[in-house]
Design an enzyme around this catalytic site. Sequence first.
Site, PDB file in Angstrom:
ATOM      1  N   HIS A  90      17.352 -88.564 -41.214  1.00 57.73           N
ATOM      2  CA  HIS A  90      16.958 -88.141 -42.559  1.00 57.73           C
ATOM      3  C   HIS A  90      15.439 -88.222 -42.646  1.00 57.73           C
ATOM      4  O   HIS A  90      14.853 -89.301 -42.522  1.00 57.73           O
ATOM      5  CB  HIS A  90      17.601 -89.029 -43.621  1.00 57.73           C
ATOM      6  N   ASP A  91      14.803 -87.085 -42.870  1.00 57.55           N
ATOM      7  CA  ASP A  91      13.352 -87.021 -42.785  1.00 57.55           C
ATOM      8  C   ASP A  91      12.636 -87.785 -43.894  1.00 57.55           C
ATOM      9  O   ASP A  91      11.638 -88.468 -43.650  1.00 57.55           O
ATOM     10  CB  ASP A  91      12.877 -85.563 -42.747  1.00 57.55           C
ATOM     11  N   HIS A 169      -0.350 -34.889 -52.472  1.00 62.94           N
ATOM     12  CA  HIS A 169       0.693 -34.300 -51.630  1.00 62.94           C
ATOM     13  C   HIS A 169       0.103 -33.813 -50.307  1.00 62.94           C
ATOM     14  O   HIS A 169       0.639 -32.901 -49.668  1.00 62.94           O
ATOM     15  CB  HIS A 169       1.403 -33.135 -52.339  1.00 62.94           C
ATOM     16  N   GLN A 246      19.381 -81.193 -59.139  1.00 58.29           N
ATOM     17  CA  GLN A 246      18.795 -82.106 -58.156  1.00 58.29           C
ATOM     18  C   GLN A 246      17.556 -81.497 -57.502  1.00 58.29           C
ATOM     19  O   GLN A 246      16.745 -82.209 -56.926  1.00 58.29           O
ATOM     20  CB  GLN A 246      19.824 -82.481 -57.075  1.00 58.29           C
ATOM     21  N   SER A 294      -7.892 -46.961 -25.186  1.00 60.93           N
ATOM     22  CA  SER A 294      -6.635 -46.469 -24.636  1.00 60.93           C
ATOM     23  C   SER A 294      -6.641 -46.703 -23.137  1.00 60.93           C
ATOM     24  O   SER A 294      -7.678 -46.557 -22.476  1.00 60.93           O
ATOM     25  CB  SER A 294      -6.475 -44.973 -24.931  1.00 60.93           C
TER      26      SER A 294
END
Length: 447
Positions: A90-91, A169, A246, A294
């Site tokens: 459990h951390d 467009h 919780q 390239s």
Amino acid sequence: MNLTALNAISPIDGRYRGKVAQLANYFSEEALIKYRVLVEIEYFIALCEIPLPQLSDFDSSLFNTLRNIYKNFSAEDAQQIKDIEKITNHDVKAVEYFIKKKFDALNLEKYKEFIHFGLTSQDINNTAIPLSIKEAMNDVFVPHYQDLLKKLETLVKEWEKVSMLARTHGQPASPTRLGKEINVFVVRLKEQFNLLNDIPSAAKFGGATGNFNAHKVAYKNIDWKKFGSKFVEEKLGLHHSFPTTQIEHYDHLAALFDGLKRINNIIIDLDRDFWTYVSMDYFKQKIKAGEVGSSAMPHKVNPIDFENSEGNLGIANAIFEHLSAKLPISRLQRDLTDSTVLRNVGVPFGHTIIAFTSTLKGLNKLLLNEEKFKQDLENNWAVVAEAIQTILRREAYPDAYEVLKGLTRTNEKINQNSIANFIDSLHVSNEIKEELKAITPANYTGI
């Protein structure tokens, strides 16, 4: 096997580590542990300040000693906690046990049970994580955002008088100015950033199911709701969510992630526009000695920085979107899925910072090709048709739109001469004709 840039699975921890290393202070496992220690220590000090009867002999010098536990937190301390976690599985409990050992060393054994008093692990996680995100935003995200914004604002000024052919467009449209088009992005980014500032950094703090049950049963006369709000807001600088289950309900955190996603979308839009401008030869790119564009075509200088940014922002947004959609949903009073996904919260921030850096690099490489802007405008005299027909409408010229439509929808090349000849054929005064002839693609750019 030691983790290196060559064997890391994620490019954030590998190829791009140098660009995002600062984020490790907020989103690494060690950082999360440190923030948990910070919250636990500050909570203990807040209990002392009530004061609870058993804790009344604490003073500010001892508080400073306790704060040094997280201020001087080291990688070795984090490893100690991970070693304890191997036993506890459990951390957060491992953090509690680590601090208890520190209390032993400070001869504070009799006060150890007030560490993590009345809390559940989510009181620590749901304060530590929002605090780490808030500080990462302030210390890392905001400076990178501002660097990019300042560069764009500089370009707005530098190119404010550069006339350019607009495209809607993909087709030639009413001319605009390059600086104005960049300013569109500046204003969009500022407006979304202002919205971010309105989002609280919220945290849950209220015991197991959010009602301070354990606190209330132990000390009935203390106003624990008031205490919790004061602790979260004054000690940690966060917003206290109440009531909760919780866990924190994460609605504000979801809003933050959605806001960051919108900012990223604006930058993707900008990346694609500049990529297109480069492909249209509106910009050349500065060449760095030794670089290859390239592997096969020696002449190429690719707009890879804008492409890199777009790709990283896409990954960031996918994770931001999942976080904002998933986190506000939990079964009944809690399930573990929020904890699982929040461990990845640094990932979208990492990709975002990489993208901001790449966009800025791309912008800094641009060389304005003014001749191409002028050439495109000169090749598209048809775009002044809108201006001509609007003035004709002002003069109540019959069927003004249709007259211009007839001119511009032919397959013949429209140029300055053909426009002038058309104007001469109109039944309007010489004064109006001179007004119309003064309009060019370069000066028809609005306000």
